[in-house]
Design a protein around this motif. Sequence first.
Motif, mmCIF file in Angstrom:
data_model
loop_
_atom_site.group_PDB
_atom_site.id
_atom_site.type_symbol
_atom_site.label_atom_id
_atom_site.label_comp_id
_atom_site.label_asym_id
_atom_site.label_seq_id
_atom_site.Cartn_x
_atom_site.Cartn_y
_atom_site.Cartn_z
ATOM 1 N N ALA A 11 -32.519 -2.385 19.523
ATOM 2 C CA ALA A 11 -31.138 -3.092 20.213
ATOM 3 C C ALA A 11 -30.864 -3.647 21.726
ATOM 4 C CB ALA A 11 -30.261 -1.526 20.268
ATOM 5 N N GLU A 12 -31.992 -2.191 22.549
ATOM 6 C CA GLU A 12 -31.983 -2.643 23.931
ATOM 7 C C GLU A 12 -32.552 -4.163 24.165
ATOM 8 O OE1 GLU A 12 -31.462 1.828 23.303
ATOM 9 O OE2 GLU A 12 -33.576 0.384 22.636
ATOM 10 N N ASN A 15 -29.673 -6.583 23.663
ATOM 11 C CA ASN A 15 -28.711 -6.368 24.822
ATOM 12 C C ASN A 15 -29.715 -7.410 26.137
ATOM 13 O OD1 ASN A 15 -26.750 -5.162 22.946
ATOM 14 N ND2 ASN A 15 -27.907 -3.136 22.652
ATOM 15 N N TYR A 54 -22.292 -4.764 25.914
ATOM 16 C CA TYR A 54 -22.822 -5.086 25.480
ATOM 17 C C TYR A 54 -22.645 -5.252 24.236
ATOM 18 C CZ TYR A 54 -25.597 -1.801 29.567
ATOM 19 O OH TYR A 54 -25.743 -1.516 29.786
ATOM 20 N N CYS A 56 -24.445 -4.400 21.382
ATOM 21 C CA CYS A 56 -24.913 -3.787 19.832
ATOM 22 C C CYS A 56 -25.736 -2.474 20.382
ATOM 23 C CB CYS A 56 -25.877 -4.400 18.855
ATOM 24 S SG CYS A 56 -27.500 -4.917 19.739
ATOM 25 N N ASP A 57 -25.667 -1.683 19.496
ATOM 26 C CA ASP A 57 -26.251 -0.463 20.098
ATOM 27 C C ASP A 57 -26.996 -0.141 18.635
ATOM 28 O OD1 ASP A 57 -24.805 0.834 17.010
ATOM 29 O OD2 ASP A 57 -23.562 1.931 18.319
ATOM 30 N N GLY A 58 -27.750 1.120 18.624
ATOM 31 C CA GLY A 58 -28.419 1.499 17.840
ATOM 32 C C GLY A 58 -29.051 1.131 16.328
ATOM 33 N N THR A 60 -25.877 -0.490 15.098
ATOM 34 C CA THR A 60 -25.852 -2.189 14.083
ATOM 35 C C THR A 60 -27.021 -2.838 14.598
ATOM 36 O OG1 THR A 60 -25.079 -2.639 17.287
ATOM 37 C CG2 THR A 60 -23.125 -2.143 15.289
#
Length: 160
Positions: A11-12, A15, A54, A56-58, A60
């Motif tokens: 996700a990082e 983002n 951001y 998304c997160d992990g 999503t």
Amino acid sequence: MYDRFGEFDSAEEINETAVNLRKEGDREGLEVLARENGIDRETLDLFLSGDLLYLCDGMTAAIGKIEVEAGEVDCAEIMGDWVEYIKERCFDKPQMAAAVRRKGKSLKGCIAELLKWGFGHQKPVDAGILKAAGVTARCTLGIPGMARAKKIITEYYIGG
């Protein structure tokens, strides 16, 4: 599937790309990024408006990847159940979400592991069952039960 941006490992990474695209004002690029990674339109709009820092997160990011990949495979019946189990695990376990998102891990690869197990564990179907079903050919069956499937799925994504 990942025609423009390629497969992201986390996700990082998604983002970082999204933030840079937003800074550049590249709305079209953000739309492609979201589509390639299964991020819904509403979330993209909130990100574009600045209401989300951001994209998304992990969780999503993982669910999005699974949904995009499932769109490429006819996941009917038992395979659909397996896909839903993977998504449930992503909701419940951040470790699973991170593992699903990793480069090189895919729904096709996971289903292939389930299929390999099934072919390796085929058993002849009882003659009485074949007769009741009107089947005259020799028939074997090797579908993992859900407990076994959960173990195979977890081992594929996370390891033993």
